[in-house]
Motif scaffolding. Structure first.
Motif, PDB file in Angstrom:
ATOM      1  N   VAL A  46       0.999  -1.186   0.091  1.00 40.27           N
ATOM      2  CA  VAL A  46      -0.039   0.111  -0.044  1.00 40.27           C
ATOM      3  C   VAL A  46       0.872   1.247   0.142  1.00 40.27           C
ATOM      4  O   VAL A  46       1.610   1.265   1.018  1.00 40.27           O
ATOM      5  N   ALA A  47       0.734   2.053  -1.100  1.00 42.97           N
ATOM      6  CA  ALA A  47       1.602   3.284  -1.058  1.00 42.97           C
ATOM      7  C   ALA A  47       1.063   4.281  -0.432  1.00 42.97           C
ATOM      8  O   ALA A  47       1.544   5.462   0.004  1.00 42.97           O
ATOM      9  N   ASP A  48      -0.521   4.337  -0.619  1.00 43.80           N
ATOM     10  CA  ASP A  48      -1.245   5.610  -0.083  1.00 43.80           C
ATOM     11  C   ASP A  48      -2.811   5.040   0.286  1.00 43.80           C
ATOM     12  O   ASP A  48      -3.403   4.179  -0.525  1.00 43.80           O
ATOM     13  N   GLU A  58     -21.243  -1.885  10.454  1.00 46.19           N
ATOM     14  CA  GLU A  58     -20.417  -0.690   9.790  1.00 46.19           C
ATOM     15  C   GLU A  58     -19.913  -0.958   8.678  1.00 46.19           C
ATOM     16  O   GLU A  58     -19.767  -2.182   8.183  1.00 46.19           O
ATOM     17  N   VAL A  59     -19.972   0.092   7.772  1.00 46.75           N
ATOM     18  CA  VAL A  59     -19.496  -0.109   6.247  1.00 46.75           C
ATOM     19  C   VAL A  59     -18.393   1.030   6.266  1.00 46.75           C
ATOM     20  O   VAL A  59     -18.201   2.051   6.823  1.00 46.75           O
ATOM     21  N   ALA A  60     -17.431   0.451   5.205  1.00 47.81           N
ATOM     22  CA  ALA A  60     -16.506   1.513   5.034  1.00 47.81           C
ATOM     23  C   ALA A  60     -15.889   1.245   3.542  1.00 47.81           C
ATOM     24  O   ALA A  60     -16.464   0.293   2.674  1.00 47.81           O
ATOM     25  N   SER A  61     -15.555   2.559   2.897  1.00 46.54           N
ATOM     26  CA  SER A  61     -15.110   2.548   1.514  1.00 46.54           C
ATOM     27  C   SER A  61     -13.485   3.341   1.364  1.00 46.54           C
ATOM     28  O   SER A  61     -13.578   4.249   2.222  1.00 46.54           O
ATOM     29  N   ALA A  62     -12.963   3.088   0.448  1.00 48.31           N
ATOM     30  CA  ALA A  62     -11.342   3.737   0.316  1.00 48.31           C
ATOM     31  C   ALA A  62     -11.070   3.474  -1.040  1.00 48.31           C
ATOM     32  O   ALA A  62     -11.000   2.719  -1.791  1.00 48.31           O
ATOM     33  N   HIS A  63     -10.015   4.194  -1.428  1.00 50.65           N
ATOM     34  CA  HIS A  63      -9.191   4.112  -2.313  1.00 50.65           C
ATOM     35  C   HIS A  63      -7.879   3.649  -1.835  1.00 50.65           C
ATOM     36  O   HIS A  63      -7.130   4.459  -1.135  1.00 50.65           O
ATOM     37  N   ILE A  64      -7.240   2.886  -2.426  1.00 50.12           N
ATOM     38  CA  ILE A  64      -5.801   2.268  -2.072  1.00 50.12           C
ATOM     39  C   ILE A  64      -4.951   2.324  -3.188  1.00 50.12           C
ATOM     40  O   ILE A  64      -5.223   1.733  -4.406  1.00 50.12           O
ATOM     41  N   THR A  65      -3.666   2.909  -3.170  1.00 48.63           N
ATOM     42  CA  THR A  65      -2.638   2.854  -4.207  1.00 48.63           C
ATOM     43  C   THR A  65      -1.786   2.068  -4.214  1.00 48.63           C
ATOM     44  O   THR A  65      -1.299   1.777  -2.899  1.00 48.63           O
ATOM     45  N   ALA A  80       1.685   0.165  -4.540  1.00 47.40           N
ATOM     46  CA  ALA A  80       3.083   0.318  -4.816  1.00 47.40           C
ATOM     47  C   ALA A  80       3.489  -0.608  -5.973  1.00 47.40           C
ATOM     48  O   ALA A  80       3.020  -1.683  -6.184  1.00 47.40           O
ATOM     49  N   GLY A  81       4.443  -0.088  -6.739  1.00 46.86           N
ATOM     50  CA  GLY A  81       5.278  -1.109  -7.803  1.00 46.86           C
ATOM     51  C   GLY A  81       5.855  -2.192  -7.136  1.00 46.86           C
ATOM     52  O   GLY A  81       6.578  -2.356  -6.245  1.00 46.86           O
ATOM     53  N   GLY A  82       5.573  -3.346  -7.871  1.00 43.04           N
ATOM     54  CA  GLY A  82       5.928  -4.813  -7.513  1.00 43.04           C
ATOM     55  C   GLY A  82       5.194  -5.381  -6.725  1.00 43.04           C
ATOM     56  O   GLY A  82       5.275  -6.828  -6.223  1.00 43.04           O
ATOM     57  N   HIS A  83       3.616  -5.098  -6.484  1.00 41.10           N
ATOM     58  CA  HIS A  83       2.741  -5.657  -5.638  1.00 41.10           C
ATOM     59  C   HIS A  83       1.502  -5.848  -6.661  1.00 41.10           C
ATOM     60  O   HIS A  83       1.427  -5.007  -7.480  1.00 41.10           O
ATOM     61  N   THR A  84       0.858  -7.064  -6.581  1.00 39.67           N
ATOM     62  CA  THR A  84      -0.310  -7.188  -7.307  1.00 39.67           C
ATOM     63  C   THR A  84      -1.674  -6.450  -6.217  1.00 39.67           C
ATOM     64  O   THR A  84      -1.645  -6.749  -5.338  1.00 39.67           O
ATOM     65  N   VAL A 111      -8.869  -0.497  -5.662  1.00 39.29           N
ATOM     66  CA  VAL A 111      -7.211  -0.584  -5.718  1.00 39.29           C
ATOM     67  C   VAL A 111      -6.953   0.053  -7.017  1.00 39.29           C
ATOM     68  O   VAL A 111      -7.464  -0.288  -8.190  1.00 39.29           O
ATOM     69  N   GLU A 112      -6.069   1.090  -6.980  1.00 43.73           N
ATOM     70  CA  GLU A 112      -5.551   1.975  -8.060  1.00 43.73           C
ATOM     71  C   GLU A 112      -4.220   2.143  -8.214  1.00 43.73           C
ATOM     72  O   GLU A 112      -3.315   1.803  -7.178  1.00 43.73           O
ATOM     73  N   GLY A 113      -3.711   2.495  -9.431  1.00 46.75           N
ATOM     74  CA  GLY A 113      -2.074   2.752  -9.636  1.00 46.75           C
ATOM     75  C   GLY A 113      -2.001   4.244  -9.430  1.00 46.75           C
ATOM     76  O   GLY A 113      -3.140   4.866  -9.063  1.00 46.75           O
ATOM     77  N   ALA A 114      -0.841   4.885  -9.541  1.00 44.22           N
ATOM     78  CA  ALA A 114      -0.375   6.001  -9.219  1.00 44.22           C
ATOM     79  C   ALA A 114      -1.365   6.978 -10.118  1.00 44.22           C
ATOM     80  O   ALA A 114      -1.776   7.969  -9.856  1.00 44.22           O
ATOM     81  N   ASP A 115      -1.603   6.981 -11.550  1.00 45.46           N
ATOM     82  CA  ASP A 115      -2.355   7.356 -12.599  1.00 45.46           C
ATOM     83  C   ASP A 115      -3.666   7.664 -11.794  1.00 45.46           C
ATOM     84  O   ASP A 115      -4.109   8.970 -11.964  1.00 45.46           O
ATOM     85  N   SER A 116      -4.421   6.690 -11.470  1.00 44.24           N
ATOM     86  CA  SER A 116      -5.723   6.793 -10.908  1.00 44.24           C
ATOM     87  C   SER A 116      -5.766   7.765  -9.576  1.00 44.24           C
ATOM     88  O   SER A 116      -6.694   8.544  -9.350  1.00 44.24           O
TER      89      SER A 116
END
Length: 304
Positions: free
Chosen positions: A236-238, A252-259, A261-265, A290-295
């Protein structure tokens, strides 16, 4: 991957487990409410009238709690109502708080109207009905006590029953003073004390209900701590756009965006993040993007 997000079967809320106990508490409340109203008007007892009014809120409150649970259980989530009617339980709890507040204000109004010439209240009928009402409230409180720890909806009904139990004790005290001293103001003072006692508890219930309706974070969860825990997940980068809220008591419910890091699936990071939320914070329903740096850069451009 993760868990099934289909809308076929509605999970049971914390309130649903105590349906039969709510039914029994409702039956007890109806019987003794009628008895207290009859004797209150017959004897002109403000203390007993206050207790009977509280018992009325028990009946209405427990009835609404039951209706909300049945509505939530029978109304499966659909693609137009993706969470079903679970919020009905929270609305019922808020309505209970409003009822309790109204009863307290009414008792205070009646007490002011009687200041000049309090009526003579016969002690024995009030004492007998107050004692029976106390027994009924103890039985109802014992039925709902465990559910009040898990469900805001059941807690609303429990607080009403418990407030009425205190009211029954007050009725007994006023009747005892009337029988032993004949002091007419005892009934009125006890009636006012019952009304004032319930007001702060009403505020607590209303505040908790409004927190859920406004989708604030649950009081027992620290969102900053959740974010920090997700940041420790390998890969997890961010973590951003993190939201945690309560659908209804115990859900309880949650939502999040997770960036990632390179080298991880993304799959591995997603499974690990879901495990942290479920194991450490008891959040079983989490929607994680789950997203990459561009997203991630695209998310930073959003205004809200």
């Amino acid at each position: 991957m993760g868990h099934d997000h289909s809308h076929g079967i509605a999970p049971e809320s914390a309130s649903g487990k105590y349906l039969s106990r709510l039914v029994m508490a409702l039956g007890i409340a109806v019987v003794f409410m009628l008895a207290e109203f009859v004797v209150a008007f017959w004897t002109s007892s403000l203390a007993l009238l206050s207790d009977a009014a509280h018992m009325l809120t028990d009946v209405v409150g427990v009835g609404m709690a039951l209706s909300a649970i049945l509505l939530a259980k029978r109304s499966r989530p659909t693609y137009t109502r993706t969470f079903g009617y679970y919020r009905a339980e929270v609305l019922a709890a808020l309505a209970n708080a409003v009822l309790l507040f109204g009863v307290a204000i009414y008792v205070l109004y009646e007490a002011i109207a009687r200041l000049g010439e309090p009526p003579e209240v016969p002690g024995w009928p009030v004492l007998i009905v107050g004692a029976l009402g106390m027994v009924a409230n103890i039985a109802s409180a014992l039925l709902l006590r465990s559910g009040a720890k898990e469900s805001l909806n059941v807690r609303g009904a429990y607080l009403e029953v418990f407030a009425d139990l205190i009211g029954s004790v007050g009725v007994l005290i006023s009747a005892a003073i009337t029988l032993t001293t004949g002091w007419r103001y005892a009934d009125m003072i006890i009636g006012v004390a019952i009304g004032l006692w319930v007001l702060p508890r009403t505020w607590v219930l209303a505040r908790r209900s409004l927190r859920i309706l406004f989708q604030h974070s649950p009081e027992n969860l620290d969102v900053e701590q959740i974010a920090a825990a997700l940041h420790t997940v390998p890969g997890v980068a961010d973590v951003h756009d993190l939201h945690v809220w309560t659908l209804t008591s115990g859900m309880e419910v949650a939502s999040a965006h997770i960036t990632v890091a390179g080298g991880h699936t993304g799959d591995d990071v997603l499974r690990a993040a879901q495990h942290v939320l479920a194991h450490d914070f008891h959040i079983e329903h989490a929607t994680l993007q789950v997203e990459g740096a561009d997203s991630a850069r695209r998310c930073a451009e959003l205004s809200w």
